[in-house]
Design a protein around this motif. Sequence first.
Motif, PDB file in Angstrom:
ATOM      1  N   PHE A  35       8.962   5.295  -1.498  1.00  0.00           N
ATOM      2  CA  PHE A  35       8.182   5.793  -0.458  1.00  0.00           C
ATOM      3  C   PHE A  35       8.381   7.013  -0.009  1.00  0.00           C
ATOM      4  O   PHE A  35       9.678   7.531   0.091  1.00  0.00           O
ATOM      5  N   PRO A  36       7.251   7.842   0.151  1.00  0.00           N
ATOM      6  CA  PRO A  36       7.333   9.262   0.676  1.00  0.00           C
ATOM      7  C   PRO A  36       7.723   9.255   2.203  1.00  0.00           C
ATOM      8  O   PRO A  36       7.492   8.190   2.845  1.00  0.00           O
ATOM      9  N   ILE A  37       8.126  10.138   2.808  1.00  0.00           N
ATOM     10  CA  ILE A  37       8.255  10.249   4.271  1.00  0.00           C
ATOM     11  C   ILE A  37       7.737  11.548   4.617  1.00  0.00           C
ATOM     12  O   ILE A  37       7.815  12.572   4.005  1.00  0.00           O
TER      13      ILE A  37
ATOM     14  N   GLY B 141      11.894   9.559  -5.065  1.00  0.00           N
ATOM     15  CA  GLY B 141      13.002   8.990  -6.096  1.00  0.00           C
ATOM     16  C   GLY B 141      14.247   8.845  -5.624  1.00  0.00           C
ATOM     17  O   GLY B 141      15.091   8.505  -6.253  1.00  0.00           O
ATOM     18  N   ASP B 142      14.517   9.215  -4.335  1.00  0.00           N
ATOM     19  CA  ASP B 142      15.978   9.170  -3.740  1.00  0.00           C
ATOM     20  C   ASP B 142      16.135   7.546  -3.321  1.00  0.00           C
ATOM     21  O   ASP B 142      15.008   6.937  -3.288  1.00  0.00           O
TER      22      ASP B 142
ATOM     23  N   PRO C  24       2.137  11.490   3.947  1.00  0.00           N
ATOM     24  CA  PRO C  24       1.968  10.330   4.465  1.00  0.00           C
ATOM     25  C   PRO C  24       2.170  10.334   5.960  1.00  0.00           C
ATOM     26  O   PRO C  24       3.167  11.015   6.329  1.00  0.00           O
ATOM     27  N   VAL C  25       1.285   9.689   6.839  1.00  0.00           N
ATOM     28  CA  VAL C  25       1.533   9.418   8.100  1.00  0.00           C
ATOM     29  C   VAL C  25       1.537   7.882   8.303  1.00  0.00           C
ATOM     30  O   VAL C  25       0.634   7.200   7.834  1.00  0.00           O
TER      31      VAL C  25
ATOM     32  N   THR D 106       0.744  -0.964  -0.056  1.00  0.00           N
ATOM     33  CA  THR D 106      -0.014   0.016   0.060  1.00  0.00           C
ATOM     34  C   THR D 106       0.959   1.116   0.100  1.00  0.00           C
ATOM     35  O   THR D 106       0.584   2.176  -0.698  1.00  0.00           O
ATOM     36  N   GLU D 107       1.832   1.152   1.081  1.00  0.00           N
ATOM     37  CA  GLU D 107       2.641   2.562   1.112  1.00  0.00           C
ATOM     38  C   GLU D 107       3.287   2.673  -0.267  1.00  0.00           C
ATOM     39  O   GLU D 107       3.571   3.928  -0.727  1.00  0.00           O
ATOM     40  N   LEU D 108       3.946   1.660  -0.915  1.00  0.00           N
ATOM     41  CA  LEU D 108       4.656   1.974  -2.279  1.00  0.00           C
ATOM     42  C   LEU D 108       3.781   2.359  -3.396  1.00  0.00           C
ATOM     43  O   LEU D 108       4.037   3.281  -3.881  1.00  0.00           O
TER      44      LEU D 108
END
Lengths: 369, 394
Positions: free
Chosen positions: B66-68, B78-79, A203-204, A186-188
């Motif tokens: 994935f974003p943070i 993209g990193d 995102p959290v 899901t995250e990806l």
Amino acid sequence: MHRKVFILMLGLLVLLVVLGACASGSQEKQLVTMEVTKEVTVIVTKEVPAAAAKSKLDVVMERGKLICGVNANLPGFGYLDQNGQYAGFDIDFCKALAAALFDDPSKVEYRPLTAKERFTAVQTGEVDVLIRNTTWTLSRDTSVGMDFAPTTFYDGQGIMVRKADNIKSLEDLQGATICVSTGTTTELNLADQMRAHGIDYTPVVFETADATFGAYEEGRCDAVTTDKSGLVSRKSLLKNPEEHVILDVTLSKEPLSPAVLQGDSKWLDVVKWVVFATFQAEEFGITSQNVDDFKNSDNPGIRRFLGLEGDLGKGLGLTNDFAYRVIKHVGNYAEIYDRNLGPNTPFNLPRGPNSLWTDGGLLYSPPFR
Amino acid sequence: MTTATVSEHARPPFWRDERVLAVIAQIIFLIVVIVVAAYMYSNMYHELSRRGLKPGFDFLKLEAGFPIGETPIPYTPGDTYARAFLVGVVNTIKVSVIGIILATILGIVIGVARLSTNWLLRAIATVYIEIIRNTPLLVQLFFWFTAVMLKFPRIKQAIRLPGPIYLSNRGIAMVWFKPTESFSLWLIFLLAGLVVATLVFRYRSHYQDRTGNPGYPWIFGSATWLLFALVGWFLVPGAPITVDKPVLAGLNFKGGARLTPEFSALLVGLVVYTAAFIAEVVRAGILAVDKGQREAAKALGLTDFQMMRYIVFPQAMRVIIPPLTSQYLNLTKNSSLAVAIGYPDLFNVAGTIFNQTGKSIEVITLIMGSYLSMSLLTSLFMNWYNRRVRLVER
Ligand SMILES: N[C@@H](CCC(=O)N[C@@H](CS)C(=O)NCC(=O)O)C(=O)O
């Protein structure tokens, strides 16, 4: 004086340890040293043949019960019912396996796992099989070290929002905050889709579904995302389910499949064919109610399937009537589906792609012969 | 009598010479440790290889994807995984450093309050310490996050405080300063002012020590610095900083300084929790200073504050610093509970990385290495500080 005694004791202790290591076999020690030098000089690319290890099938049979990694927080799929018993769609496949192995669906020990823990639990052998709304992906099949059995539930990722926010499409989520569980596809997928659509979002990320949906419900996030089945299931747990809506977009393909440790084809075959047996039984029209009547059938395909003829089960290392046991105790795919997700449940999920191939769905069992 | 003279007379055979024995014992012990570690490593390597999992750190160069949520350093999906991990490390350092500073201040205040002659103050401090120390930190974090931060109104009904500062369950959004182009020019004035102000401060304290007349070093020092800042402000073209007010744009606040509920809850939780322990450390330190010292201070006519500042604290420091260091280490390590409330600290981000790549052992090695380095650096700094305090003392 004290120091002297201390040092003497220390020396003795060290000596003891060394002696102990020697006593346990100088051969072994040599081996260790050899191994170490080997490792240090060249990192050997040696593959120990998998056959050297015992198949999980033998381990499970000896143990007399199956250890099944499951979700404990997903109504309909894996949860604790009013009586504190594990129940759900995924749980029924654990039971089907136990029925095939031991002729007793209750011989299962359930291990509740979070999304994050699940693969480690398989890698370390803590669970024999993972049946926990887990998506089959290439990297999980290879570098994560899993092997997947046939998909039991074809799903896709969805997004849930509050009705009042008037969000209708992905584009409306520009600048939104989205709650998501860690360690999931899901995250990806979310990241990919949002990038593809040029949508900025924050995102959290939480560790458990409870925390994820809890934060969403409190309004920390504008949206929450996971498998559509997961959304439907968790929606039923919200305080006011009717205030939320699942958007009509699908972000990904999520084939949810049982997984076992990579490299044990004997065990994988067992899991595979137990799943296929539930498909095939539905195709034959065999249910837990009428399975005994089919014992008088003279259709050779059905006779082979139920183990009245041939040696199909033996080939898997099971008994020939393994499919009969599965159907008798747990039922065919349609029964499992309807019991947990069908019209008489709060979810009332249409079968959609999870119909037999003969009905235009994706469920297709290779022949039992 | 010294050992040297004794051993010159009759050097015992080496198996009875305790210095030689000590060295031998150390060497043997080291060998044992290495052999055990190597055995465990080779065992792990083979087990992993057998399952077709090749250990290695190459995956760190791959795209994370994935974003943070909170990125104090620039980062996009993209990193690389390495970059994502670094973001986690920086987030951990951020909450730890701010947490350590605030916990120290709060801890000292409560520790002193605990010894106050005012009954009410003492009672409050005692109750605080007992409640906080005797409940699990994880529970407290959930409390701050779910029962406090998430209970603020929805973003559209955010509470507006003067400033403006907005409180909502999306966190705290407040006015903040934004540097303009001339900021760097102004910074030169500030730095120059700092240098001159330090000199003035030194001179005034020296004057005070020499003559016994009040020199007001703090007042003179800060006035000098302010003067520089003001002159600089008018000399540089345009205003070097402007106020940046948060505005509700679409679904979220834009501009200003924004603190997320996760960060706020974690920070508050860690500060409140650690401060209770620091308070006890401070109390013990103060009590360790001999009563005669206070009596002497009183006899000299020092005020309570002066007595604390010049007599008690400098001496208490010696007792306080070692246990204080371990509280700092605890705070840093406890920040890994962030994962429970969704703050993207190093442990949280590493967890995501490990799930996406399946490289559990490598990622755990990285996690341990990071915490170890942070802890060692903190200890190193505190030991240095401890030595300095002592030198000044003697
Ligand atoms: N199918 C996805 C997601 C599965 C999943 O774990 N989803 C959520 C709930 S629908 C969850 O259980 N999250 C965290 C937890 O509770 O452990 C995957 O295999 O990665």
